[in-house]
Design a protein around this motif. Structure first.
Motif, short mmCIF file in Angstrom:
data_model
loop_
_atom_site.label_atom_id
_atom_site.label_comp_id
_atom_site.label_asym_id
_atom_site.label_seq_id
_atom_site.Cartn_x
_atom_site.Cartn_y
_atom_site.Cartn_z
N ILE A 5 0.86 -1.18 0.00
CA ILE A 5 0.00 0.00 0.00
C ILE A 5 0.90 1.23 0.00
CG2 ILE A 5 -1.58 1.40 1.41
CD1 ILE A 5 -3.11 -0.89 0.33
N ASP A 6 0.63 2.15 -0.91
CA ASP A 6 1.29 3.46 -0.88
C ASP A 6 0.43 4.34 0.02
OD1 ASP A 6 2.17 6.04 -1.31
OD2 ASP A 6 2.44 5.80 -3.47
N SER A 7 0.92 4.64 1.20
CA SER A 7 0.09 5.30 2.21
C SER A 7 0.01 6.82 2.05
CB SER A 7 0.62 4.99 3.62
OG SER A 7 1.81 5.73 3.89
N GLN A 9 -0.12 9.70 -1.23
CA GLN A 9 0.07 10.32 -2.55
C GLN A 9 -1.07 11.31 -2.79
OE1 GLN A 9 -3.28 8.33 -3.66
NE2 GLN A 9 -2.25 9.59 -5.19
N LEU A 42 1.92 2.00 -9.67
CA LEU A 42 1.59 1.10 -8.57
C LEU A 42 1.76 -0.35 -9.02
CD1 LEU A 42 -1.65 2.77 -7.12
CD2 LEU A 42 0.65 2.84 -6.14
N PHE A 47 2.11 -2.67 -5.97
CA PHE A 47 1.22 -2.04 -5.00
C PHE A 47 -0.23 -2.40 -5.32
CE2 PHE A 47 5.01 0.38 -4.27
CZ PHE A 47 4.94 0.77 -2.94
N CYS A 50 -3.58 2.52 -2.73
CA CYS A 50 -2.97 3.74 -2.19
C CYS A 50 -3.94 4.47 -1.28
CB CYS A 50 -2.54 4.65 -3.34
SG CYS A 50 -3.95 5.20 -4.34
N SER A 196 8.15 8.97 3.96
CA SER A 196 7.68 9.66 2.76
C SER A 196 8.33 11.03 2.69
CB SER A 196 6.14 9.83 2.82
OG SER A 196 5.77 10.62 3.95
N GLY A 231 5.19 5.73 2.16
CA GLY A 231 4.39 6.63 1.33
C GLY A 231 5.28 7.26 0.28
N SER A 232 4.80 7.31 -0.96
CA SER A 232 5.65 7.83 -2.04
C SER A 232 5.73 9.35 -2.07
CB SER A 232 5.11 7.36 -3.39
OG SER A 232 3.83 7.93 -3.64
N TYR A 243 9.07 7.61 -9.25
CA TYR A 243 8.40 6.64 -8.38
C TYR A 243 9.27 5.41 -8.12
CZ TYR A 243 4.38 4.54 -6.08
OH TYR A 243 3.54 4.02 -5.13
#
Length: 278
Positions: A5-7, A9, A42, A47, A50, A196, A231-232, A243
């Motif tokens: 999971i990208d937490s 963006q 993703l 991923f 998000c 992040s 997180g990205s 990314y």
């Protein structure tokens, strides 16, 4: 490999007036960034989904993210904006609690006076979050950490997550006062931290993973794998990186950790904190 999971963006339809913080030095992100731009990135990096975080301070922004999430299943959660200082905050939170994907809220405190988090109206808003089980993302510069420590201390039942490791001055290599305050805030059970936004606090053109390592060492020593989430900060990261490079930098750093701990950082902690996956 476990799902990820990208937490953290953002999405926006670029508006030069509203988005005036995106100045000429950030020309590369002076355009629209929407779900169809993120989804391939993703997928490429394994991923599953998000968390979309507010980028402008209006309820319209929150509804914009709700609309995107209703059409894109990979958007698992939303951190919106609501005026926490509003006298009718409970009514506004009740309104947003009808939307399952709205998980929490954020205010751009980094743009406010350093004593902003001591304000009675703001704290009344923070107090109201708990009833609706909403989280709060702390977006600050490192000099505002003492105020954040006071906030998390006064609301022990409220779940907080620090965005962008509280924006230390990575470019100058200054670490001491940030480190001291991170050691303090990490003692609180109700505080998590997002890995992040680091590349944009470093030297945009010349940073290397070694510049980030001392800061990563501090957050891992204090929060441990149980309280950290990836997180990205896409698309803001594009001013200093891309990314895939940001993902790879963290992959390399945590390669020495157990698979269980890596899964916590990539997936489980964000899922637990935001209650993302049913």
């Amino acid at each position: 490999m476990s799902n990820r999971i990208d937490s953290h963006q953002h999405f926006w339809k670029f508006d030069p007036v509203r988005d005036s913080w995106i100045d000429e030095t950030m020309a590369v992100i002076q355009r629209d960034f929407l779900p169809e731009d993120l989804q391939p990135l993703l997928k490429e990096n394994q991923f599953e989904g998000c968390v979309a975080v507010q980028a402008s301070q209006s309820e319209e922004e929150t509804h914009f993210l709700i609309d995107l999430a209703s059409k894109n299943d990979f958007i698992k959660g939303i951190v919106g904006w609501v005026d926490l200082r509003n006298a009718n905050i409970e009514e506004r939170l009740r309104h947003f609690s009808a939307y399952k994907k709205v998980k929490g809220f954020r205010h751009v405190v980094q743009g406010e006076a350093d004593d902003f988090m001591f304000g009675a109206a703001f704290r009344n808003g923070i107090k109201a979050l708990k009833e609706f089980d909403f989280t709060y993302d702390i977006l600050i510069f490192h000099r505002q950490l003492p105020a954040a420590i006071s906030l998390v201390n006064d609301f022990p039942e409220q779940k907080f997550v620090i965005d962008h490791i509280a924006k230390p001055d990575i470019k100058s290599g200054d670490i001491d006062s940030w480190k001291k305050n991170i050691e303090e805030i990490a003692k609180y059970d109700n505080v998590w931290c997002k890995i992040s936004g680091m590349v944009t606090e470093a030297d945009w053109k010349n940073w290397k993973p070694a510049d980030l390592k001392p800061y990563l060492d501090v957050i891992f020593a204090n929060f441990s794998a149980d309280k950290l989430m990836y997180g990205s900060d896409w698309p803001v990261l594009n001013v200093a990186s891309d990314y895939n490079e940001v993902v790879k930098t963290l992959e390399d750093y945590i390669s020495k950790y157990s698979v269980e701990d890596q899964n916590k950082i990539w997936f489980e902690n964000a899922n637990l904190f935001y209650n993302l996956i049913d």
